[in-house]
Design a protein around this motif. Structure first.
Motif, PDB file in Angstrom:
ATOM      1  N   LEU A 298      45.084  56.850  22.592  1.00 45.82           N
ATOM      2  CA  LEU A 298      45.342  55.361  22.390  1.00 45.82           C
ATOM      3  C   LEU A 298      44.199  54.472  22.238  1.00 45.82           C
ATOM      4  N   LYS A 299      43.169  54.932  23.242  1.00 47.47           N
ATOM      5  CA  LYS A 299      41.866  53.876  23.102  1.00 47.47           C
ATOM      6  C   LYS A 299      41.322  54.244  21.795  1.00 47.47           C
ATOM      7  N   LYS A 300      40.961  55.431  21.370  1.00 49.78           N
ATOM      8  CA  LYS A 300      40.339  55.971  20.376  1.00 49.78           C
ATOM      9  C   LYS A 300      41.114  55.203  19.038  1.00 49.78           C
ATOM     10  N   LEU A 301      42.354  54.772  19.214  1.00 52.06           N
ATOM     11  CA  LEU A 301      42.912  54.271  17.989  1.00 52.06           C
ATOM     12  C   LEU A 301      43.200  52.755  18.028  1.00 52.06           C
ATOM     13  N   GLY A 302      42.269  52.177  19.367  1.00 49.58           N
ATOM     14  CA  GLY A 302      42.289  50.778  19.186  1.00 49.58           C
ATOM     15  C   GLY A 302      43.406  50.082  19.943  1.00 49.58           C
ATOM     16  N   ALA A 303      44.229  50.968  20.533  1.00 49.92           N
ATOM     17  CA  ALA A 303      45.537  50.227  21.512  1.00 49.92           C
ATOM     18  C   ALA A 303      44.792  50.055  22.610  1.00 49.92           C
ATOM     19  N   GLU A 304      45.583  48.978  23.414  1.00 51.33           N
ATOM     20  CA  GLU A 304      45.500  48.717  24.828  1.00 51.33           C
ATOM     21  C   GLU A 304      46.181  49.252  25.706  1.00 51.33           C
ATOM     22  N   VAL A 305      45.542  49.916  26.780  1.00 49.72           N
ATOM     23  CA  VAL A 305      46.467  50.751  27.918  1.00 49.72           C
ATOM     24  C   VAL A 305      46.720  50.090  29.196  1.00 49.72           C
ATOM     25  N   MET A 306      47.543  50.495  29.634  1.00 52.48           N
ATOM     26  CA  MET A 306      47.848  50.164  31.020  1.00 52.48           C
ATOM     27  C   MET A 306      48.846  51.248  31.795  1.00 52.48           C
ATOM     28  N   VAL A 307      48.071  51.598  33.175  1.00 53.58           N
ATOM     29  CA  VAL A 307      48.947  52.600  33.733  1.00 53.58           C
ATOM     30  C   VAL A 307      49.689  51.807  34.941  1.00 53.58           C
ATOM     31  N   CYS A 308      50.751  52.269  35.374  1.00 52.95           N
ATOM     32  CA  CYS A 308      51.579  51.808  36.120  1.00 52.95           C
ATOM     33  C   CYS A 308      52.410  52.762  37.233  1.00 52.95           C
ATOM     34  N   GLY A 309      52.369  52.565  38.460  1.00 52.76           N
ATOM     35  CA  GLY A 309      53.051  53.392  39.313  1.00 52.76           C
ATOM     36  C   GLY A 309      52.678  52.924  40.635  1.00 52.76           C
ATOM     37  N   PRO A 310      53.255  53.975  41.562  1.00 55.27           N
ATOM     38  CA  PRO A 310      52.750  53.551  42.938  1.00 55.27           C
ATOM     39  C   PRO A 310      51.341  53.735  43.333  1.00 55.27           C
ATOM     40  N   SER A 311      50.687  53.064  44.217  1.00 54.39           N
ATOM     41  CA  SER A 311      49.194  53.425  44.289  1.00 54.39           C
ATOM     42  C   SER A 311      48.754  54.694  44.512  1.00 54.39           C
ATOM     43  N   THR A 312      49.753  55.588  45.238  1.00 50.59           N
ATOM     44  CA  THR A 312      49.381  56.936  45.540  1.00 50.59           C
ATOM     45  C   THR A 312      49.598  58.040  44.255  1.00 50.59           C
ATOM     46  N   MET A 313      49.938  57.266  43.260  1.00 47.31           N
ATOM     47  CA  MET A 313      50.028  58.184  42.169  1.00 47.31           C
ATOM     48  C   MET A 313      49.192  57.734  41.056  1.00 47.31           C
ATOM     49  N   ILE A 314      48.341  56.788  41.144  1.00 46.38           N
ATOM     50  CA  ILE A 314      47.223  56.332  40.487  1.00 46.38           C
ATOM     51  C   ILE A 314      45.936  56.736  40.689  1.00 46.38           C
ATOM     52  N   PRO A 315      45.234  57.620  40.072  1.00 50.53           N
ATOM     53  CA  PRO A 315      43.895  58.139  40.535  1.00 50.53           C
ATOM     54  C   PRO A 315      42.730  56.872  40.613  1.00 50.53           C
ATOM     55  N   LYS A 316      41.971  57.374  41.601  1.00 50.74           N
ATOM     56  CA  LYS A 316      41.026  56.274  41.806  1.00 50.74           C
ATOM     57  C   LYS A 316      40.135  56.105  40.901  1.00 50.74           C
ATOM     58  N   HIS A 317      39.521  55.090  40.298  1.00 55.77           N
ATOM     59  CA  HIS A 317      38.401  54.950  39.343  1.00 55.77           C
ATOM     60  C   HIS A 317      39.077  55.080  38.182  1.00 55.77           C
ATOM     61  N   ILE A 318      40.498  55.105  37.953  1.00 55.85           N
ATOM     62  CA  ILE A 318      40.923  55.359  36.641  1.00 55.85           C
ATOM     63  C   ILE A 318      40.633  54.031  35.649  1.00 55.85           C
ATOM     64  N   GLN A 319      40.290  53.100  36.209  1.00 59.00           N
ATOM     65  CA  GLN A 319      39.724  51.806  35.548  1.00 59.00           C
ATOM     66  C   GLN A 319      38.607  52.179  34.512  1.00 59.00           C
ATOM     67  N   SER A 320      37.712  53.177  35.016  1.00 59.36           N
ATOM     68  CA  SER A 320      36.437  53.465  34.489  1.00 59.36           C
ATOM     69  C   SER A 320      36.894  53.916  32.775  1.00 59.36           C
ATOM     70  N   LEU A 321      38.053  54.383  32.503  1.00 56.43           N
ATOM     71  CA  LEU A 321      38.620  54.819  31.421  1.00 56.43           C
ATOM     72  C   LEU A 321      39.099  53.766  30.480  1.00 56.43           C
ATOM     73  N   GLY A 322      38.830  52.552  31.102  1.00 54.77           N
ATOM     74  CA  GLY A 322      39.101  51.306  30.268  1.00 54.77           C
ATOM     75  C   GLY A 322      40.533  50.961  30.402  1.00 54.77           C
ATOM     76  N   VAL A 323      41.285  51.212  31.306  1.00 57.89           N
ATOM     77  CA  VAL A 323      42.749  50.953  31.462  1.00 57.89           C
ATOM     78  C   VAL A 323      43.003  49.825  32.372  1.00 57.89           C
ATOM     79  N   LYS A 324      44.084  48.998  32.270  1.00 61.33           N
ATOM     80  CA  LYS A 324      44.419  48.299  33.422  1.00 61.33           C
ATOM     81  C   LYS A 324      45.305  49.053  34.162  1.00 61.33           C
ATOM     82  N   VAL A 325      45.385  48.534  35.530  1.00 70.57           N
ATOM     83  CA  VAL A 325      46.188  48.995  36.523  1.00 70.57           C
ATOM     84  C   VAL A 325      47.268  47.946  36.973  1.00 70.57           C
TER      85      VAL A 325
END
Lengths: 317, 179
Positions: free
Chosen positions: A180-207
């Motif tokens: 999605l990032k390569k095609l120019g979309a904005e991406v957000m990940v959403c879930g319980p904090s235990t299921m979101i990897p640390k430092h995932i923001q480094s991939l350019g996504v919102k949490v």
């Protein structure tokens, strides 16, 4: 437009360029037309043999690959770990080399170990298509997801996509973020904090941790399955399935209460009543079945393009 | 590359006119006929023909589509070029119809063979005819001959016959020689 893929194998979306993805999409358009013909089969891959190696369970991906291969007239051999010599202690390279000795041109592999496809591509002489390697990548799923969004909304550029659920254990999430990032979309990940990897923001996504906020933000909601089989029993990620479903389950009431029409996707298999309710799965805003249909066209395009690249490479050498 | 113009814009217009009248002579109202342009370059030729037919015979029931031979080619994994598909658009049932397949240049005949195989997937036509603008008649590798022909050209294998559509001086046919 590029005329060939920049890669010899499809190991992950990370290695693909935007042009590669667009080339795959343009060919998938033509294969989709083929799939709607009275005779849904073309003879392109008559002399190509493909091995489907599924070291991990799969229903739809495997069926989808098999169908794509058959629609292209390739010869196929199937393999599943539960009925093979892997149980007798054979290594991955040995298993695959044995299969390749039978003159196989391409290997479609699913394996529980992340990086297994990369490892294989360094050791054997065949084009490799990753059909899911552990919690790493699942490139064809990401391609068909992006293709389905493009079909529904026209383009990916500037669109907002929320990936909701178990991000840590999901190879679909990682491949989707790259694609999605390569095609120019904005991406957000959403879930319980235990299921979101640390430092995932480094991939350019919102949490985001609130389902409602994520849904209000996005144009497309990709609901992921809770992967109970990848969670160690000793480490609970959430108190109970019921609680998860109360906080992160998408219901008809939530979906219809939003200020705009959000497109609902799910890579399957669905746990009805956990991440989405039955009513949402069968809702007019859901494109879950379109995803399955597009999966065959996307896999045909990937196999078709890789089969050609391979030959060109050989002739140069 | 030395270029020689074989057919200029005016001459090409005359050829298209003649081919249209030949089609009308054989197909009348076009009720049972489907015209199919072969992707990619035969489509330009077919569009010129369809456009002209509509001005000559406005009441004719002209059905036109596009057929892409890519997936049926016999040089997959054998040529250096990557074979990329173009859209196939046949919004008609071909069962029992008279099909006229159109391409700009007939060379080895292999593309036509692939095109025929592709359109057969859409039904069993009562007949298939072939219309080409240019026939490089000395280079055939398959027993395929045009039903309707614009111009026959004798050329060597190191030469290329190229139809330029919508160029600066309109449409024209050029003979390119590799020196």
């Amino acid at each position: 437009m590029n005329r060939t893929l920049s890669v010899k194998h499809l190991l992950g979306i990370k290695d693909l360029t935007k042009e590669d993805i667009e080339l795959i999409f343009s060919q998938a358009d033509e294969f989709k037309e083929v799939l709607n013909r009275p005779i849904k089969k073309v003879p392109s891959l008559r002399d190509v043999t493909i091995a489907n190696l599924f070291f991990e369970n799969s229903t739809r991906t495997r069926l989808s690959f098999e169908l794509a291969e058959k629609r292209l007239s390739a010869d196929i051999v199937n393999f599943s770990a539960s009925t093979s010599s892997v149980k007798k202690g054979e290594t991955l390279v040995d298993t695959v080399n044995n299969i390749l000795a039978m003159k196989v041109d391409m290997v479609v592999m699913r394996h529980s170990a992340p990086g297994s496809c990369l490892f294989l591509s360094k050791h054997i002489d065949a084009a490799i298509v990753n059909a899911g390697d552990g919690t790493h990548e699942h490139p064809t799923q990401a391609l068909l997801d992006a293709y389905s969004i493009r079909e529904k909304l026209g383009s990916l550029k500037g669109k907002k996509v929320a990936i909701i659920g178990d991000i840590t254990h999901s190879r679909v999430a990682l491949s989707n973020i790259y694609c999605l990032k390569k095609l120019g979309a904005e991406v957000m990940v959403c879930g319980p904090s235990t299921m979101i990897p640390k430092h995932i923001q480094s991939l350019g996504v919102k949490v985001e941790h609130s389902l409602r906020n994520a849904l209000e933000w996005c144009d497309v909601a990709n609901m992921l399955r809770i992967q109970l089989e990848r969670q160690e029993v000793s480490v609970p990620y959430f108190p109970s399935l019921r609680e998860y479903s109360m906080q992160y389950g998408l219901t008809k009431e939530i979906l219809e209460g939003l200020s705009k029409k959000v497109v609902v996707m799910h890579p399957g298999p669905i746990n009805r009543g956990v991440e989405i309710t039955s009513e949402v799965a069968d809702h007019t805003q859901s494109i879950i079945l379109e995803q399955v249909e597009n999966g065959v066209a996307i896999r045909m395009a990937v196999i078709y393009l890789l089969a050609q690249t391979r030959r060109t490479e050989k002739e140069v050498v | 590359m030395a270029n020689l113009t074989l057919v200029d814009n005016k001459h090409l217009g005359l050829i298209i006119n003649r081919l249209c009248y030949q089609l009308i002579e054989d197909h009348g109202t076009f009720n049972d006929t489907v015209l199919l342009g072969l992707q990619p370059r035969g489509v330009f030729f077919a569009e010129r023909i369809v456009e002209k037919l509509k001005t000559i015979s406005p009441k004719a029931n002209i059905k036109y589509g596009k057929v892409d031979p890519t997936f049926y080619r016999d040089d997959f994994r054998r040529s250096d070029k990557t074979l990329l598909a173009q859209p196939t658009e046949i919004p008609y049932d071909l069962e029992g119809k008279k099909v006229v397949l159109m391409d700009d240049v007939l060379y080895t005949g292999r593309t036509i063979r692939a095109g025929i195989e592709c359109l057969l997937e859409y039904g069993r036509p009562s007949s298939i005819e072939l219309m080409v603008l240019i026939d490089r008649r000395l280079s055939r590798e398959l027993p395929i001959e045009p039903t309707y022909l614009g111009l026959s050209v004798d050329s060597y294998d190191n030469q290329k016959v190229k139809v330029i559509w919508n160029g600066e001086s309109g449409d024209k046919v050029q003979l390119l020689t590799d020196k």
